[in-house]
Design a protein around this motif. Sequence first.
Motif, PDB file in Angstrom:
ATOM      1  N   THR A   1      -7.905  -2.144  -4.025  1.00 41.73           N
ATOM      2  CA  THR A   1      -7.585  -0.736  -4.035  1.00 41.73           C
ATOM      3  C   THR A   1      -7.020  -0.749  -5.373  1.00 41.73           C
TER       4      THR A   1
ATOM      5  N   SER B   1       1.097  -1.539  -0.153  1.00 41.77           N
ATOM      6  CA  SER B   1      -0.493   0.097  -0.009  1.00 41.77           C
ATOM      7  C   SER B   1       0.697   1.468  -0.137  1.00 41.77           C
TER       8      SER B   1
ATOM      9  N   THR C   1      -9.030  -5.443   1.969  1.00 43.41           N
ATOM     10  CA  THR C   1     -10.167  -4.136   0.013  1.00 43.41           C
ATOM     11  C   THR C   1      -8.658  -4.096  -0.664  1.00 43.41           C
TER      12      THR C   1
ATOM     13  N   SER D   1      -5.479  -4.282   5.155  1.00 46.71           N
ATOM     14  CA  SER D   1      -6.736  -4.335   5.428  1.00 46.71           C
ATOM     15  C   SER D   1      -7.061  -5.493   3.842  1.00 46.71           C
TER      16      SER D   1
END
Length: 244
Positions: free
Chosen positions: A79, A58, A77, A75
């Motif tokens: 992205t 990230s 999720t 996370s």
Amino acid sequence: MPTVPSIPAPPSSAAYDPTLLLTVILSLLIPVLYLFRSSKKSSSRKLVIFGPVGGGKSAIYHRLRFGRVVPTVSSMTVTSATFVPNGLEGKPMHIVDVPGSGRLRAQLLEQVSDASALLCVLDGTQLSAQAREAAGILFEVLSHEPVARRKLPLLVAVNKVDSPGAATPTAARKAIEQEVQRVRLARTTLSDTSGRDKKLSGIAEDDGRPFSFDHLETNTVVFAAISATKPELSAVHSLLKRLG
């Protein structure tokens, strides 16, 4: 009785102007073809970032998108966005950051199916644990049929090169190759449950030699040291430039 007005018969097909009809059809098709071509172009410029939990994926994504590192936590999720990576010029490209959790492995395989380049990020200060996890992820990605049949460039980025004790790309490569060899021996077999032979290829093929990324014919693999905080992303930029 009142006279009922007659209703004119609809014009016959012969009354239609073929030139006008063709113009109408083309006006409807051109936008559709444009969207289709645009979709193909964007899919041909797609980078997927993946790797072990805590490797710095990230941080790399935010550095490329915003030019800075923002505080992040693990996370669940995916992205993604389409943009011109910070530090580069040219057309936008689609960049996807897939969390390292094993529960998202199906989403990772879905994302790499139409990728044009792969970026595996691991923490160079935690080589032993990260190499073991990276090996399992790389095995699944590189043995995934849509990836195995295409020559996708892969950069294995050893992050945190600016931290004391960080592993070198050479050490990371050796450690991951040893772990891939263990994964290959554990996960591959010459027979399925029906007893029929399976044809194994790529990273899954056991030809009797210790595994080396040099043996892969379907992927170009480069190991390099990077830092999301320093920043030092020249190897990542070089990978992105290959996308055109």
